[in-house]
Design an enzyme around this catalytic site. Structure first.
Site, PDB file in Angstrom:
ATOM      1  N   ARG A  18      43.846 -34.692  -5.089  1.00  0.00           N
ATOM      2  CA  ARG A  18      44.616 -33.899  -6.160  1.00  0.00           C
ATOM      3  C   ARG A  18      43.774 -32.846  -6.872  1.00  0.00           C
ATOM      4  O   ARG A  18      43.862 -32.771  -8.077  1.00  0.00           O
ATOM      5  CB  ARG A  18      45.111 -35.042  -7.130  1.00  0.00           C
ATOM      6  CG  ARG A  18      46.386 -35.617  -6.539  1.00  0.00           C
ATOM      7  CD  ARG A  18      46.847 -36.578  -7.628  1.00  0.00           C
ATOM      8  NE  ARG A  18      46.189 -37.709  -7.940  1.00  0.00           N
ATOM      9  CZ  ARG A  18      46.048 -38.513  -9.047  1.00  0.00           C
ATOM     10  NH1 ARG A  18      46.939 -38.306  -9.922  1.00  0.00           N
ATOM     11  NH2 ARG A  18      45.392 -39.499  -9.347  1.00  0.00           N
ATOM     12  N   ASN A 119      62.916 -33.672  -4.518  1.00  0.00           N
ATOM     13  CA  ASN A 119      62.409 -33.915  -5.911  1.00  0.00           C
ATOM     14  C   ASN A 119      61.517 -32.926  -6.238  1.00  0.00           C
ATOM     15  O   ASN A 119      60.956 -32.895  -7.254  1.00  0.00           O
ATOM     16  CB  ASN A 119      61.895 -35.317  -5.805  1.00  0.00           C
ATOM     17  CG  ASN A 119      61.342 -35.659  -7.159  1.00  0.00           C
ATOM     18  OD1 ASN A 119      61.919 -35.341  -8.177  1.00  0.00           O
ATOM     19  ND2 ASN A 119      60.291 -36.221  -7.367  1.00  0.00           N
ATOM     20  N   ILE A 430      63.986 -41.322 -24.426  1.00  0.00           N
ATOM     21  CA  ILE A 430      64.414 -41.717 -23.013  1.00  0.00           C
ATOM     22  C   ILE A 430      63.694 -42.845 -22.472  1.00  0.00           C
ATOM     23  O   ILE A 430      64.104 -43.581 -21.807  1.00  0.00           O
ATOM     24  CB  ILE A 430      64.331 -40.454 -22.094  1.00  0.00           C
ATOM     25  CG1 ILE A 430      65.067 -39.236 -22.867  1.00  0.00           C
ATOM     26  CG2 ILE A 430      64.503 -40.693 -20.770  1.00  0.00           C
ATOM     27  CD1 ILE A 430      66.588 -39.547 -22.959  1.00  0.00           C
ATOM     28  N   TRP A 560      63.423 -41.209  -4.475  1.00  0.00           N
ATOM     29  CA  TRP A 560      62.064 -40.809  -4.869  1.00  0.00           C
ATOM     30  C   TRP A 560      61.200 -41.631  -4.347  1.00  0.00           C
ATOM     31  O   TRP A 560      59.929 -41.872  -4.499  1.00  0.00           O
ATOM     32  CB  TRP A 560      61.882 -40.821  -6.556  1.00  0.00           C
ATOM     33  CG  TRP A 560      62.346 -39.501  -7.309  1.00  0.00           C
ATOM     34  CD1 TRP A 560      63.390 -38.852  -6.506  1.00  0.00           C
ATOM     35  CD2 TRP A 560      62.502 -39.513  -8.731  1.00  0.00           C
ATOM     36  NE1 TRP A 560      63.977 -37.882  -7.608  1.00  0.00           N
ATOM     37  CE2 TRP A 560      63.265 -38.459  -8.692  1.00  0.00           C
ATOM     38  CE3 TRP A 560      62.140 -40.294  -9.662  1.00  0.00           C
ATOM     39  CZ2 TRP A 560      63.676 -37.860 -10.013  1.00  0.00           C
ATOM     40  CZ3 TRP A 560      62.212 -39.749 -10.815  1.00  0.00           C
ATOM     41  CH2 TRP A 560      62.870 -38.384 -11.122  1.00  0.00           C
ATOM     42  N   GLU A 604      70.107 -35.071  -7.414  1.00  0.00           N
ATOM     43  CA  GLU A 604      69.478 -34.259  -6.429  1.00  0.00           C
ATOM     44  C   GLU A 604      69.726 -34.637  -4.953  1.00  0.00           C
ATOM     45  O   GLU A 604      69.587 -33.957  -4.101  1.00  0.00           O
ATOM     46  CB  GLU A 604      68.130 -34.840  -6.622  1.00  0.00           C
ATOM     47  CG  GLU A 604      67.046 -34.836  -5.723  1.00  0.00           C
ATOM     48  CD  GLU A 604      65.706 -35.383  -6.082  1.00  0.00           C
ATOM     49  OE1 GLU A 604      65.309 -36.250  -5.185  1.00  0.00           O
ATOM     50  OE2 GLU A 604      65.350 -35.390  -7.338  1.00  0.00           O
ATOM     51  N   CYS A 642      68.208 -35.693 -15.324  1.00  0.00           N
ATOM     52  CA  CYS A 642      67.315 -34.607 -15.771  1.00  0.00           C
ATOM     53  C   CYS A 642      67.067 -33.428 -14.910  1.00  0.00           C
ATOM     54  O   CYS A 642      67.152 -33.792 -13.594  1.00  0.00           O
ATOM     55  CB  CYS A 642      66.005 -35.201 -16.465  1.00  0.00           C
ATOM     56  SG  CYS A 642      65.066 -36.012 -15.389  1.00  0.00           S
ATOM     57  N   GLU A 664      69.837 -33.702 -19.663  1.00  0.00           N
ATOM     58  CA  GLU A 664      68.861 -32.382 -20.197  1.00  0.00           C
ATOM     59  C   GLU A 664      69.671 -31.248 -20.191  1.00  0.00           C
ATOM     60  O   GLU A 664      70.515 -30.960 -19.574  1.00  0.00           O
ATOM     61  CB  GLU A 664      67.802 -32.044 -18.937  1.00  0.00           C
ATOM     62  CG  GLU A 664      67.071 -30.945 -19.189  1.00  0.00           C
ATOM     63  CD  GLU A 664      67.755 -29.676 -18.599  1.00  0.00           C
ATOM     64  OE1 GLU A 664      67.604 -28.657 -19.241  1.00  0.00           O
ATOM     65  OE2 GLU A 664      68.533 -29.567 -17.748  1.00  0.00           O
ATOM     66  N   HIS A 693      58.867 -31.030 -21.202  1.00  0.00           N
ATOM     67  CA  HIS A 693      57.837 -30.438 -20.327  1.00  0.00           C
ATOM     68  C   HIS A 693      57.089 -29.339 -20.813  1.00  0.00           C
ATOM     69  O   HIS A 693      56.147 -28.715 -20.166  1.00  0.00           O
ATOM     70  CB  HIS A 693      58.446 -29.999 -19.024  1.00  0.00           C
ATOM     71  CG  HIS A 693      59.159 -31.260 -18.291  1.00  0.00           C
ATOM     72  ND1 HIS A 693      60.713 -31.740 -18.704  1.00  0.00           N
ATOM     73  CD2 HIS A 693      58.747 -31.937 -17.416  1.00  0.00           C
ATOM     74  CE1 HIS A 693      60.822 -32.723 -17.856  1.00  0.00           C
ATOM     75  NE2 HIS A 693      59.713 -32.910 -17.267  1.00  0.00           N
TER      76      HIS A 693
END
Length: 756
Positions: A18, A119, A430, A560, A604, A642, A664, A693
C-alpha cells in the site's frame, strides 16, 4: 513466425504494501511536498511497468496509473472542471484535482458512485457548460516516460468518449449525441499526438458496450468511431469491453478498428455464441479476456485451453491476444507471501502477479504446444482439483428459515413507535466513529500478542464510553457503539464465521486511498458464537437511549469478498444469511432490539443486463430477509446503502422489508429524492444529509435544505436524519462539528413541521 500475444488491461495502483495509499495520505496531510509526492509516485508507476515487463507481457498498459481515479483523470485531461472550483482554464492543478475528488472548504466534492457492478468507486464527471479541450495528454506522458525510463513501448489506455459521457452528469441527456460530437476532435487530437510520438497500438475502454444499449445508441457509437478512425487511420485501436458480453456484437466487429476486447469469463457463453453466429473479421485482433480479473482463484487451464481451441476455429492464431477479463485493479498484487492461509487454499490462489504468470504460461502453451506445455498446464490444475476434492468444500444442507416478518410494516410501525418513543425526525449515525492511529495500534498490538486481552478490552471500552458520551452531548436520539474493535465491516465478520480465509496483504482499492482487504470465502459459511453482543451490550449499559446493534448483511459480505467459484452465488449468500440470523437472534435475546444490517453492496451486484436483474434481486432480497425476519414485531430492523444508483431498484429496497433504511444522497445533491416523487415509499427512511467522504463540514443551513427537500416527498413521521455513511475515516473534530450541525438542523425543522 506468427504467434499468440499476451496483453494486460490494467495493473493495481496501490502497491504490494500500500505504498501508493501511504504516499497519497502523506501528501494530503502536508507531511511531504508536491515534488516529493511526484517523485514517489513515479517510482511506483515505473516499478509496476517493470513487473509486467519481467513477466514477459507483450502489450503492457501505460496511462492506467492514477493519483485517485481514471475517470477523474479523463475529466481533468479535457479541462472539465465544475464551475464551483473556479478553475481558470488550462492544465488542472493537483490541488484542484484533489478538491474535485475530496471536496474543499469552498466547494463540495464531485459525486462518487460504483464502477459498473464492482466495489470500485469512480468520480462522476460534470459537463455543465464546458466544451472539452485537451489541456494535458496524460496517456502520451505515460507512454514517453515508459519508453525513456524502461525502454517499454507501452499500450496507452484511454477511457472512450461514449462511456465517459454516459457516465457523466450535468448535461441534458436529450442532447447526448450533440455533446458527444464535441469530444471527437479532442480524441482525434489525443490519438494523433500518440501516433506522432511513435505509439503503434492503443486500448480504448468502452465498457458501456456490455450494457443494454439501444439500436439508436449503437448507431451513434458507430458513427463516432468511424469518424475517429477516419482521422487516425494508421493507429491500431483496440476497443476494450469487460464485465459482461457485448450487446451489439455484429455492429461492433464492423467498425474500422484494429481489435476488439471481449470478456470470456463473465460474458463467455454470449460472446462465444456471437462469434459462432457472426464469425470474426480476419483483419482484426481478438483480445480474449480468459483469466478472471475480478476473483483470486487460479484459472483452470484445461477449460481455458478448450476455450482457445474453440476460438481458433473462427480466429487464426496470429489474431489472438490473451489477457485478463478486465483490469487487475480489482485483485491484490501477489499471493507469494500469504503464509497464514491454509496450504490447500493458498495453492489455488492467483492474485495479480500469479495471473500474469498464468497469462504467460497460456501464451507459451498456445505458441509451443507439446509435452512440456501439457505438463505445466496439468500441474497448474492440480491445486484446483485438490481443493475441490477437499473436505474444506464439502457441500452442506440448508435449513428452512422464515423469510417474512410476522406482521407487515404498517402493523409493526405503531408497536415500534410505542416501544421506542422517538421524536419526529429522529437522529442517528450509520455506525462507525473515527478509527484513529491509536485505535488501529491497539488492535494491531493485540493481534500480534503484544497487548494482553484484558488491557485491549479495557481500552476498547474506554473508547466506546467516550463516544457514547459525545453522542449524548450532541443530542443524537439513537446511538451506536462506534465499532472500534472492527478492522473492516466485512473482514470483521468473516474472521468470526466458518468458511473464510484471510490474506495478510490482499488489499484492493475501493475509492481514493481507501483500500479494503476482502475475505476469501473458500468453504461453507456457518455461525460459531456471538460476534457483536459484548461490545453492544456494554454501550447500551452506559445510556438510556437505544443503541443499535451493527451487522453487515449477507449480500454485502458476499459482494465484498472473493467468493468460491464452485457454487452459485445465491447458495453462498443463503449460507451467510443463516449465520447472520443467529447473530441477530443473539442480539435480540440479549436485549438489543434495534439492529442494523447494512447492505451497501446490494445495488452494486445488480447485473449489467436488464434481463438478469430480477433473478438477482429475488435471491438478494430473500437473503436479507432470511437474516432478519425471525424477530419480534417490536424489534426494529435498520439497513444502510451508499454510493450507488438506486432509482431502478426502489421496489427491491422496499421488498427488503426493513423498518428503516438509510441511503446516501448528499454527493448526488438530492437527485435520489426525485425518485420518491414518482414512487411511494412507505417505510422508515433516512437520506444522508452530509458527505462523510470529504473533510468539508457543511453548515446547518445546507443540511436543512436537503432535509426540507426530502420532506416535500416523504412523510415526516417516517423520516430519519443521518450522515451518508460510517464516520471511521474522519477525525474527531470534523465528526463532532458535523453531527452537531446535523442535530441542530433536525431540531430546528422538527419544531416547525406538521407531522404527516
Amino acid at each position: 513466425m506468427t504467434s499468440v500475444k499476451s496483453s494486460n488491461i490494467g495493473y493495481p495502483r496501490i502497491g504490494e504494501n500500500r505504498e501508493w495509499k501511504k504516499t497519497l495520505e502523506a501528501f494530503w496531510s502536508s507531511s511531504i511536498s508536491e515534488e516529493s509526492f511526484s517523485i514517489e509516485m513515479k517510482k511506483l508507476r515505473l516499478s509496476y511497468l517493470k513487473n509486467q515487463q519481467e513477466k514477459g507481457i507483450d502489450f503492457i498498459p501505460v496511462g492506467d496509473f492514477s493519483y485517485y481515479d481514471h475517470v477523474l483523470d479523463t475529466a481533468v485531461m479535457f479541462g472539465l472542471v465544475p464551475n464551483r472550483f473556479n478553475h481558470a482554464g488550462g492544465k488542472v492543478s493537483l490541488s484542484t484535482y484533489f478538491s474535485m475528488a475530496r471536496g474543499s472548504a469552498a466547494a463540495h466534492a464531485c459525486e462518487m458512485t460504483k464502477w459498473f457492478d464492482t466495489n470500485y468507486h469512480f468520480i462522476v464527471p460534470e459537463i455543465e457548460d464546458k466544451k472539452p479541450e485537451l489541456v494535458q495528454n496524460k496517456p502520451l506522458e505515460a507512454f514517453l516516460e515508459a519508453k525513456k525510463e524502461l525502454n517499454i513501448h507501452g499500450k496507452p489506455v484511454i477511457l472512450g468518449p461514449f462511456s465517459f459521457l454516459k457516465l457523466a452528469k450535468g448535461y441534458d441527456k436529450s442532447h447526448f449525441e450533440e455533446i458527444l460530437q464535441t469530444f471527437i476532435p479532442v480524441y482525434v487530437q489525443l490519438l494523433q499526438e500518440l501516433k506522432d510520438a511513435g505509439v503503434s497500438i492503443v486500448q480504448i475502454d468502452e465498457p458501456v458496450l456490455v450494457t443494454d444499449l439501444s439500436d439508436d445508441e449503437m448507431d451513434v457509437f458507430s458513427r463516432v468511431y468511424n469518424e475517429i478512425c477516419q482521422h487516425v487511420p494508421s493507429l491500431e485501436i483496440i476497443l476494450q469491453t469487460y464485465f459482461e458480453a457485448v450487446t451489439h456484437y455484429k455492429e461492433l466487429i464492423s467498425l474500422p478498428v484494429k481489435g476488439i476486447g471481449l470478456d470470456f469469463v463473465r460474458g463467455r457463453e454470449e460472446n462465444l455464441a456471437s462469434i459462432k453466429k457472426h464469425g470474426f473479421p480476419s483483419d482484426k485482433l481478438l483480445a480474449a479476456g480468459i483469466l478472471d480479473g475480478r476473483n483470486i482463484w487460479k484459472t483452470r487451464m484445461e477449460d481455458s485451453v478448450s476455450l482457445l481451441h474453440e476460438l481458433t476455429e473462427y480466429v487464426s492464431v496470429d489474431q489472438l491476444v490473451l489477457q485478463p477479463s478486465c483490469s487487475l485493479l480489482h485483485v491484490p498484487i501477489t499471493a507469494e507471501n500469504e503464509t497464514a492461509i491454509h496450504p490447500e487454499v493458498k495453492a489455488a490462489l492467483a492474485f495479480c502477479h500469479e495471473k500474469l504468470d498464468e497469462l504467460t504460461l497460456l501464451t507459451k502453451a498456445m505458441n509451443h504446444p507439446g509435452e512440456d506445455s501439457s505438463f505445466l498446464l496439468q500441474t497448474q490444475d492440480e491445486a484446483i482439483n485438490k481443493l475441490k476434492a477437499s473436505n474444506l468444500r464439502e457441500r452442506k444442507e440448508m435449513n428452512e428459515l422464515p423469510s417474512k416478518r410476522n406482521k407487515v410494516f404498517a402493523d409493526r410501525f405503531p408497536l415500534q413507535h410505542e416501544k421506542w418513543k422517538l421524536p419526529v425526525l429522529p437522529t442517528t449515525t450509520i455506525g462507525s466513529f473515527p478509527q484513529t492511529k491509536e485505535i488501529r495500534k491497539i488492535r494491531a498490538d493485540w493481534r500480534k500478542g503484544e497487548l494482553p486481552h484484558s488491557t485491549y478490552e479495557t481500552l476498547i471500552r474506554e473508547e466506546i464510553k467516550k463516544w457514547i458520551e459525545i453522542q449524548e452531548n450532541i443530542g443524537l436520539d439513537v446511538l451506536v457503539h462506534g465499532e472500534f474493535e472492527r478492522n473492516d465491516m466485512v473482514e470483521f465478520f468473516g474472521e468470526k464465521l466458518e468458511g473464510f480465509a484471510f490474506s495478510k496483504n490482499g488489499w484492493v482499492q475501493s475509492y481514493g486511498s481507501r483500500c479494503v482487504k476482502p475475505p476469501i470465502i473458500y468453504g461453507n459459511v456457518s455461525f460459531s458464537e456471538p460476534m457483536t453482543v459484548k461490545e453492544t451490550l456494554y454501550a447500551q449499559s452506559l445510556t438510556g437511549k437505544p443503541v443499535k446493534g451493527m451487522l453487515t448483511g449477507p449480500v454485502t459480505i458476499l459482494n465484498w469478498s472473493f467468493v468460491r467459484n464452485d457454487l452459485p452465488e445465491k447458495e453462498v449468500a443463503f449460507q451467510i444469511a443463516e449465520a447472520l440470523l443467529n447473530e441477530v437472534k443473539s442480539l435480540e435475546h440479549a436485549g438489543i432490539e434495534m439492529i442494523q444490517v447494512d447492505e451497501p453492496a446490494l445495488r452494486e451486484g445488480l447485473p449489467l443486463k436488464q434481463d438478469k436483474h430480477q433473478h438477482y434481486l429475488n435471491w438478494a432480497v430473500e437473503a436479507f430477509r432470511l437474516s432478519t425476519s425471525d424477530v419480534a414485531d417490536t424489534t426494529q430492523i435498520h439497513t444502510h446503502m451508499c454510493y450507488s444508483d438506486f432509482e431502478d431498484i426502489i421496489q427491491a429496497i422496499s421488498d427488503l422489508d426493513a423498518d428503516v433504511i438509510s441511503i446516501e444522497t448528499s454527493r448526488s445533491h438530492g437527485e435520489l429524492i426525485s425518485s420518491f416523487e414518482e414512487t411511494t415509499y412507505d417505510k422508515g427512511i433516512g437520506l444522508g444529509v452530509y458527505d462523510i467522504h470529504s473533510p468539508r463540514v457543511p453548515d446547518e443551513e445546507e443540511m436543512s435544505s436537503i432535509i426540507e427537500r426530502a420532506l416535500a416527498v416523504l412523510p415526516s413521521r417516517l423520516f430519519w436524519i443521518n450522515p451518508d455513511c460510517g464516520l471511521k475515516t474522519r477525525n474527531e473534530k470534523e465528526v463532532v462539528e458535523a453531527l452537531t450541525n446535523m442535530t441542530s438542523a433536525a431540531k430546528k425543522i422538527r419544531s416547525s413541521i406538521t407531522i404527516k
